[in-house]
Design an enzyme around this catalytic site. Structure first.
Site, PDB file in Angstrom:
ATOM      1  N   ASP A   1      -7.856   8.299   0.900  1.00 31.49           N
ATOM      2  CA  ASP A   1      -8.378   7.202   1.732  1.00 31.49           C
ATOM      3  C   ASP A   1      -8.109   7.420   3.225  1.00 31.49           C
ATOM      4  O   ASP A   1      -8.571   6.642   4.064  1.00 31.49           O
ATOM      5  CB  ASP A   1      -7.799   5.851   1.276  1.00 31.49           C
TER       6      ASP A   1
ATOM      7  N   ARG B   1       0.850  -1.201   0.000  1.00 34.73           N
ATOM      8  CA  ARG B   1       0.000   0.000   0.000  1.00 34.73           C
ATOM      9  C   ARG B   1       0.885   1.251   0.000  1.00 34.73           C
ATOM     10  O   ARG B   1       1.978   1.258   0.597  1.00 34.73           O
ATOM     11  CB  ARG B   1      -0.824  -0.044   1.275  1.00 34.73           C
TER      12      ARG B   1
ATOM     13  N   THR C   1      -4.222  -0.483  -6.904  1.00 31.12           N
ATOM     14  CA  THR C   1      -5.047   0.688  -7.161  1.00 31.12           C
ATOM     15  C   THR C   1      -4.215   1.963  -7.270  1.00 31.12           C
ATOM     16  O   THR C   1      -3.128   2.046  -6.703  1.00 31.12           O
ATOM     17  CB  THR C   1      -6.065   0.840  -6.001  1.00 31.12           C
ATOM     18  N   ILE C   2      -4.778   2.918  -8.025  1.00 29.44           N
ATOM     19  CA  ILE C   2      -4.306   4.302  -7.906  1.00 29.44           C
ATOM     20  C   ILE C   2      -5.468   5.145  -7.349  1.00 29.44           C
ATOM     21  O   ILE C   2      -5.534   6.337  -7.535  1.00 29.44           O
ATOM     22  CB  ILE C   2      -3.767   4.864  -9.246  1.00 29.44           C
ATOM     23  N   ASN C   3      -6.414   4.467  -6.710  1.00 23.40           N
ATOM     24  CA  ASN C   3      -7.650   5.014  -6.130  1.00 23.40           C
ATOM     25  C   ASN C   3      -8.644   5.321  -7.249  1.00 23.40           C
ATOM     26  O   ASN C   3      -9.147   4.403  -7.858  1.00 23.40           O
ATOM     27  CB  ASN C   3      -7.373   6.214  -5.235  1.00 23.40           C
TER      28      ASN C   3
ATOM     29  N   THR D   1      -9.953   1.019  -8.950  1.00 21.37           N
ATOM     30  CA  THR D   1      -9.033  -0.063  -8.539  1.00 21.37           C
ATOM     31  C   THR D   1      -9.142  -1.222  -9.541  1.00 21.37           C
ATOM     32  O   THR D   1     -10.037  -1.229 -10.365  1.00 21.37           O
ATOM     33  CB  THR D   1      -9.390  -0.547  -7.104  1.00 21.37           C
TER      34      THR D   1
HETATM   35  N1  GLY Z   1      -8.624   3.078  -2.866  1.00 22.52           N
HETATM   36  C1  GLY Z   1      -9.515   2.014  -2.699  1.00 22.52           C
HETATM   37  C2  GLY Z   1      -9.127   1.078  -1.610  1.00 22.52           C
HETATM   38  O1  GLY Z   1      -7.968   1.089  -1.206  1.00 22.52           O
HETATM   39  O2  GLY Z   1      -9.935   0.322  -1.136  1.00 22.52           O
END
Ligand code: GLY
Length: 577
Positions: free
Chosen positions: A428, A112, A404-406, A386
């Site tokens: 987030d 992450r 993901t890049i969001n 995502t």
């Molecule tokens: N940005 C979406 C997630 O991390 O769940």
């Protein structure tokens, strides 16, 4: 082949830290041996298989398996390929989670993004303490320190069979020679371009992309080549890191030191028994694994209430919404980065605790939202984008990866000269913990911004095993809808005995405590109007959500893998002999 000693010691130390933090989780395994999967392993499945977000990633997986690669090699090659051919969510400028089952042992890799070192708790607030709209979503200040390249490096180094260069080669080819652009990618580009207009350099990079035409990314090809030549250092140090840091100067917070010090972390996965299966899933900083286990177990605890209740009936949707209310109340209060906040993982997935929560469910009418809410509130709503892919190899190893890049195309910033689309994962975090948000509740301190901290996620890459063999590999994008979507598909397969294709294609709905008594439904499969009316009579409101996931799943019955890609996306599933 054993790994270099220095890597072994660092990883052992991390494993020990993680084991201490999770010592009361349902399952804690002893420190695993560091060995690559062997060429002489007997074949466990009839074939390898993938369920991935686009056809290029499926072709890449096929190439890697033909070269003798295993599930981890294929997963890493898929991740780099999607960074090129699925630029709205595939990435090297973001982060994610990988759940693995290798040689019959479960592992979890957290790559992450982290907050930059100069990030502060109130960085998105104005002088009056109000959240500055859009600041954590668009542009350089929205970007967390990317983790994907270090994650892929760690996974491939530890478990891959092929050379690092081999797993990078397909992605470099697609960046250099181009790929043919899909209509769906153009729709997503056009929507994102409106959000980024005047704020970022998005249009400069993606403006020329046309449906049905070949799109080449020479800067990205050079960046991938540096990663191929130098490993993770090709991204976190040297030219790529310098270009990213330079693009931030005067705009954002990420420095060369932030990049150099980024490290992916091996953690203990959340492991729980359910329905005769072992569920191996994501621990904090994801809320998803805990949420998924709570959903599955609460539903099982309420067997007498669910018995004979048809799928998608008003009573079914009511009972699931009641369960989801309780799961989201816990999520809001207790979850954040475990390196910064003591997350009570064991208590949250404890059978007695879950039974107690299940017994609070009101089978007749929606429980009052305020009475369910634990008092510390919820984080800001998450972006629903995502991407996920699932992989099994013929030796029985599995990878479930969500990264993901969001939002689609992240922050909309492409670091000049690199082709790297940078994330907006800072969104987030709770931008304003302790103060009422737009829903009249407060964000939790567990997810407040701090330097080097990882924001709370919902990504839930999951593997189910039975008798120590992989039975299901599953995951999806969808923000806070991720674990409610996975829950519904697992329930469709194992409680309603649906074939996987039907289970994935079936209607999905979602409730998340707030807004109060609101059920989200999807245009893909709308609920029966009579059912909607019955629920409205009970006090529910309905909201249409544009997107409810893009499940990529592989079910294995006996020794035959059956992969399935969600009809909602442009995914491809393939069995590879
Ligand atoms: N940005 C979406 C997630 O991390 O769940």
């Amino acid at each position: 082949m054993p790994l270099k000693q220095e890597h072994r010691f660092r990883s052992l130390a991390l494993t020990a830290v993680a084991a201490a933090a999770f010592s009361v989780v349902g399952f804690v395994e002893s420190t695993p041996a560091y060995a690559k999967t062997s060429d002489t392993q007997p074949q466990a499945l009839t074939a390898s298989a993938v369920a991935v977000a686009d056809k290029y990633a499926a072709d890449t997986a096929e190439q890697i398996f033909r070269q003798g690669g295993n599930a981890v090699d294929a997963a890493v090659a898929i991740a780099f390929t999607l960074a090129v051919t699925y630029p709205e969510a595939g990435n090297i400028g973001g982060g994610g989670f990988m759940t693995l089952y290798v040689d019959h042992r479960p592992y979890f890799l957290d790559y992450r993004e982290r907050a930059p070192m100069s990030a502060t708790r109130n960085m998105y607030l104005d002088d009056k303490g109000e959240v500055i709209k859009g600041m954590s979503l668009y542009g350089h200040r929205a970007v967390g320190v990317p983790g994907t390249v270090d994650g892929m490096w760690e996974a491939q180094k530890r478990f891959g069979k092929l050379k690092w260069k081999q797993v990078l080669a397909p992605a470099i080819k697609y960046a250099e020679n181009g790929f043919v652009v899909d209509d769906q990618l153009i729709e997503r580009r056009d929507r994102a371009a409106k959000d980024f207009a005047g704020k970022t350099n998005f249009d400069l990079y993606f403006g020329s992309m046309k449906a049905g035409q070949t799109f080449k990314q020479p800067d990205l090809a050079d960046t991938l080549q540096r990663i191929s030549d130098k490993g993770a250092k090709g991204f976190y140090q040297g030219k790529t890191a310098d270009l990213i840091a330079t693009s931030m100067t005067g705009h954002g917070l990420i420095t060369a030191r932030d990049l150099k010090e980024y490290k992916a972390v091996w953690r203990q996965p959340v492991v729980a028994s359910w329905n005769g299966y072992r569920v191996i899933t994501a621990p904090p900083p994801s809320s998803g694994g805990i949420g998924l286990v709570q959903l599955l177990k609460m539903k099982a605890d309420l067997k007498d209430k669910f018995d004979g209740v048809p799928l998608d009936s008003a009573q079914y949707i009511h009972l699931v919404a009641e369960i989801e209310k309780r799961v989201f109340a816990d999520r809001a209060q207790y979850l954040g980065d475990p390196d910064f906040y003591k997350v009570p993982v064991a208590q949250l997935i404890d059978d007695d605790y879950i039974l107690k929560r299940a017994q609070e469910v009101n089978p007749e009418t929606p429980s009052d939202t305020k009475s369910v809410q634990p008092g510390l509130g919820t984080s800001m709503p998450e972006k629903a984008e995502t991407t996920h892919f699932s992989v099994v190899d013929k030796w029985g190893n599995a990878v479930s990866n969500t990264y993901t890049i969001n939002g689609y195309f992240g922050s909309g910033v492409i670091a000049e000269g690199t082709g790297v689309v940078l994330n907006d994962e800072m969104d987030d975090f709770s931008a304003k913990p302790g103060v009422a948000n737009m829903f009249g509740v407060v964000g939790s301190d567990a997810n407040a911004i701090a330097p080097r901290k990882r924001p709370l996620s919902s990504m839930t890459p999951t593997i189910l095993t039975k008798d120590d063999k992989v039975a299901m590999v599953i995951g999806t994008p969808g923000g806070s809808r991720i674990f409610t979507s996975i829950f519904q598909v697992l329930s469709n397969v194992y409680d309603f005995q649906m074939p996987l294709a039907e289970a994935v294609g079936a209607t999905r709905f979602h409730h998340q405590l707030l807004p109060p008594n609101t059920i989200f439904q999807e245009p893909f499969h709308q609920l029966d109007p009579d059912v909607v009316k019955q629920l409205e009579d009970k006090g529910y409101k309905f909201s249409m959500q544009g997107f409810n996931g893009d499940i990529q799943a592989i079910r294995i019955d006996d020794t035959t893998p059956q992969p399935m890609s969600d009809p909602r996306g442009r995914g491809v599933s393939r069995v590879i002999q």
